[in-house]
Every structure is written in structure tokens, then in C-alpha cells.
Design an enzyme around this catalytic site. Structure first.
Site, PDB file in Angstrom:
ATOM      1  N   MET A   1       5.705   5.396  -3.670  1.00  0.00           N
ATOM      2  CA  MET A   1       4.399   4.849  -4.256  1.00  0.00           C
ATOM      3  C   MET A   1       3.421   4.290  -3.251  1.00  0.00           C
ATOM      4  O   MET A   1       2.499   3.343  -3.665  1.00  0.00           O
ATOM      5  CB  MET A   1       4.750   3.587  -5.512  1.00  0.00           C
ATOM      6  CG  MET A   1       5.412   4.262  -6.413  1.00  0.00           C
ATOM      7  SD  MET A   1       5.329   3.153  -8.093  1.00  0.00           S
ATOM      8  CE  MET A   1       6.077   1.637  -7.546  1.00  0.00           C
TER       9      MET A   1
ATOM     10  N   LEU B   1       3.550   2.480   2.773  1.00  0.00           N
ATOM     11  CA  LEU B   1       4.758   2.879   3.479  1.00  0.00           C
ATOM     12  C   LEU B   1       5.294   1.953   4.433  1.00  0.00           C
ATOM     13  O   LEU B   1       4.156   1.089   5.250  1.00  0.00           O
ATOM     14  CB  LEU B   1       4.324   4.266   4.173  1.00  0.00           C
ATOM     15  CG  LEU B   1       3.957   5.271   3.114  1.00  0.00           C
ATOM     16  CD1 LEU B   1       3.811   6.548   3.898  1.00  0.00           C
ATOM     17  CD2 LEU B   1       4.775   5.412   1.742  1.00  0.00           C
TER      18      LEU B   1
ATOM     19  N   HIS C   1      10.589   3.726   4.332  1.00  0.00           N
ATOM     20  CA  HIS C   1      10.064   5.413   3.879  1.00  0.00           C
ATOM     21  C   HIS C   1      10.119   6.200   5.150  1.00  0.00           C
ATOM     22  O   HIS C   1      10.520   7.472   4.867  1.00  0.00           O
ATOM     23  CB  HIS C   1       8.539   5.209   3.337  1.00  0.00           C
ATOM     24  CG  HIS C   1       8.441   4.211   2.215  1.00  0.00           C
ATOM     25  ND1 HIS C   1       7.659   3.102   2.238  1.00  0.00           N
ATOM     26  CD2 HIS C   1       8.768   4.288   0.951  1.00  0.00           C
ATOM     27  CE1 HIS C   1       7.593   2.395   1.192  1.00  0.00           C
ATOM     28  NE2 HIS C   1       8.369   3.411  -0.024  1.00  0.00           N
TER      29      HIS C   1
ATOM     30  N   LYS D   1      18.082   1.133  -1.323  1.00  0.00           N
ATOM     31  CA  LYS D   1      17.719  -0.337  -2.002  1.00  0.00           C
ATOM     32  C   LYS D   1      17.591  -0.032  -3.257  1.00  0.00           C
ATOM     33  O   LYS D   1      17.925  -0.953  -4.046  1.00  0.00           O
ATOM     34  CB  LYS D   1      16.386  -0.505  -1.089  1.00  0.00           C
ATOM     35  CG  LYS D   1      16.012  -1.979  -1.700  1.00  0.00           C
ATOM     36  CD  LYS D   1      14.715  -2.473  -1.007  1.00  0.00           C
ATOM     37  CE  LYS D   1      13.517  -1.736  -1.295  1.00  0.00           C
ATOM     38  NZ  LYS D   1      13.315  -2.044  -2.841  1.00  0.00           N
TER      39      LYS D   1
END
Length: 283
Positions: free
Chosen positions: A30, A33, A37, A149
Site C-alpha cells: 500500500m 515503502l 518492503h 508481520k
């Protein structure tokens, strides 16, 4: 690196990779970053010939009182990070490209979506499963990479892929943490300096329980209590549960299966999630 905003153009570009026999990896995000990521990107580049990073803040996974409007965004920064990381394609569709007019078809996940975050965020995993399924159909990746996570999200997506016979390998990459143990999250930017200091307690509690587990403790309530003692500095503990690593059902003492200790807590007005895996040989 190419930045693509439409499904038609994305498919044209990926058709070239497919015809050349190249392996395609997808990193769904989403945006905003961070190193977590980028660890997914690194894993994709190690296993695939072409890496696609999708950047889309998915409105259907946010509830009416959640932080859709304030969710952090910095597309220019995200593009640069992807380019520097060696990403081949950034796919950044608009909301109308993903959810066109009269859209009404959703993916409804089952039991894995009900506990933990699902109990507090009605419809969240319906939105997650729908957008992820759509991304799978848009990209047709060989492998998709998610972070640990979001443990429950990984479980829901993996079950969806299995149940819907999607020929995609799902890879879960270990959580990337700050030096003090706080799990990296785009929402961390909302924390004040004082809240950021207190948020460290979340990881500290999980690590304390994991250490006792490694020392031989197998009683569920004891492990939860050990973690909870460290969480006094959070403002509101939404849940702290020890669950079966496969079914997400509440674990029973003594632990006999791989388990996950999962937490959601508010520090200030920011909701943070985290987990640790407690490994045991499956009987």
C-alpha cells in the site's frame, strides 16, 4: 523501471516476460515503502526474473472509522526506492481501475479471517482477499511475497490461493525490525517521539515470551502473561493471543504444535500489530 497504471498495459508488458519464459514475482504493497518492503523486493529478485511492486491503498479493507484518509503516501519516494532496488515494474492503479463502476463481487474468506484482527475489523479481510485476488489475476505472478508481520493476512491469502486453485507460490518473509525491535510499519510515522519510545514494549513483550518458550515453557497462559507484563506502556491492548500457527485457533496447554503469539495494541492513536512464531515439530 516502468510505472504502469492500467491493467491493459500491465498485461501487455508481462506477456513479453511470459513468452520469454521469465519467472514473475509480485510484492503487493500500500506504498510508503520501508526496509520491510524492500526485503520482500530482495526476496523476489533472488527468486524471479521480473519483480512487480504494486502500490495501491485499498479502500475496501478500511472500516468507516479507520485511517484510510490519513494512511501515509509518498509515491515519488516509493518510485525512487523501487528503482534503486532493481524493480522492473511498479503497478500503481487508481481506485477506478481496481474497482470500476458497478463493482459488486467480493472474495469472502472463512474461519481464518474471524479471530485476531478479524474480530475487531469487520470486513477487513474481505477487502484484503478481494484486492489480493484481483492483483493475482492482473499480474499472473509465479510467486508472491508477503511479510510475516501481517501473519493473519498471510494465512488468509494462502488459504484463498489453495481454495481457489490459484497456481501461485506464496512466500512469507521474516519481519524486518528497527534496531530496538519495533516491527517496521508504514504507520510508525504517525508515532510521536514519546509514543515511538513506548511502542518498543510490543516487541519486547513478544521477545520475552519467545525466550521463555525456548527455555522450555509450554503453558499458554504463562507465555501470554510474560508478554503482557512488558506491555504496560501501550495505551490500549486490543488483543494478545497465542494461536495455532496453521488454524489460528487459540492454543491449548501444553503447546504441541507450532504457534504464533500475536498482538495488536494502540500507542497514542496508532494501531500496531506484531507477532513471533514459536516453533515445534508438527506431531
Amino acid at each position: 523501471m516502468q510505472t504502469i497504471t492500467t491493467v491493459a498495459e500491465l498485461r501487455r508488458e508481462l506477456a513479453k516476460a511470459c513468452s520469454a519464459g521469465k519467472r514473475v514475482g509480485l510484492v503487493p504493497t500500500m506504498g510508503y515503502l520501508h526496509d520491510g518492503h524492500l526485503a520482500l523486493v530482495e526476496a523476489s529478485r533472488a527468486q524471479c526474473d521480473v519483480t512487480v511492486v504494486s502500490i495501491f491503498v485499498n479502500p475496501t479493507q478500511f472500516g468507516p472509522n479507520e485511517d484510510l484518509s490519513s494512511y501515509p503516501r509518498d509515491f515519488v519516494r516509493d518510485e525512487k526506492l523501487c528503482r534503486d532496488a532493481g524493480v522492473e515494474i511498479v503497478f500503481a492503479p487508481g481506485a477506478q481501475e481496481v474497482y470500476p463502476a458497478q463493482f459488486e463481487t467480493f472474495v469472502e474468506p472463512g474461519e481464518l479471517a474471524k479471530p485476531l484482527c478479524g474480530a475487531f475489523r469487520p470486513g477487513h479481510f474481505r477487502g484484503v482477499a478481494t484486492v489480493v485476488c484481483k492483483l493475482f489475476n492482473m499480474v499472473h505472478p509465479d510467486v508472491v511475497f508477503f511479510g510475516q508481520k501481517d501473519f493473519q493476512q498471510c494465512a488468509v491469502v494462502r488459504r484463498m490461493a489453495t481454495d481457489l486453485n490459484l497456481p501461485i507460490k506464496i512466500v512469507t518473509v521474516p519481519t524486518v525490525r528497527e534496531p530496538d525491535g519495533l516491527a517496521m510499519s508504514s504507520r510508525n510515522r504517525h508515532l510521536s517521539k514519546e509514543e515511538r519510545r513506548r511502542a518498543v514494549a510490543i516487541g519486547r513483550g513478544l521477545f520475552a515470551a519467545a525466550e521463555e518458550f525456548r527455555a522450555g515453557v509450554r503453558e499458554v497462559e504463562k507465555l501470554i502473561a510474560i508478554a503482557e507484563r512488558q506491555l504496560e506502556t501501550v495505551d490500549r491492548l486490543q488483543y494478545l493471543e497465542l494461536v495455532d500457527g496453521d488454524t489460528l485457533k487459540r492454543a491449548e496447554s501444553p503447546l504441541r504444535f507450532p504457534a504464533a503469539l500475536c498482538v495488536a495494541a494502540y500507542v497514542g492513536s496508532t494501531r500496531l500489530i506484531d507477532n513471533v512464531l514459536l516453533g515445534l515439530p508438527t506431531p
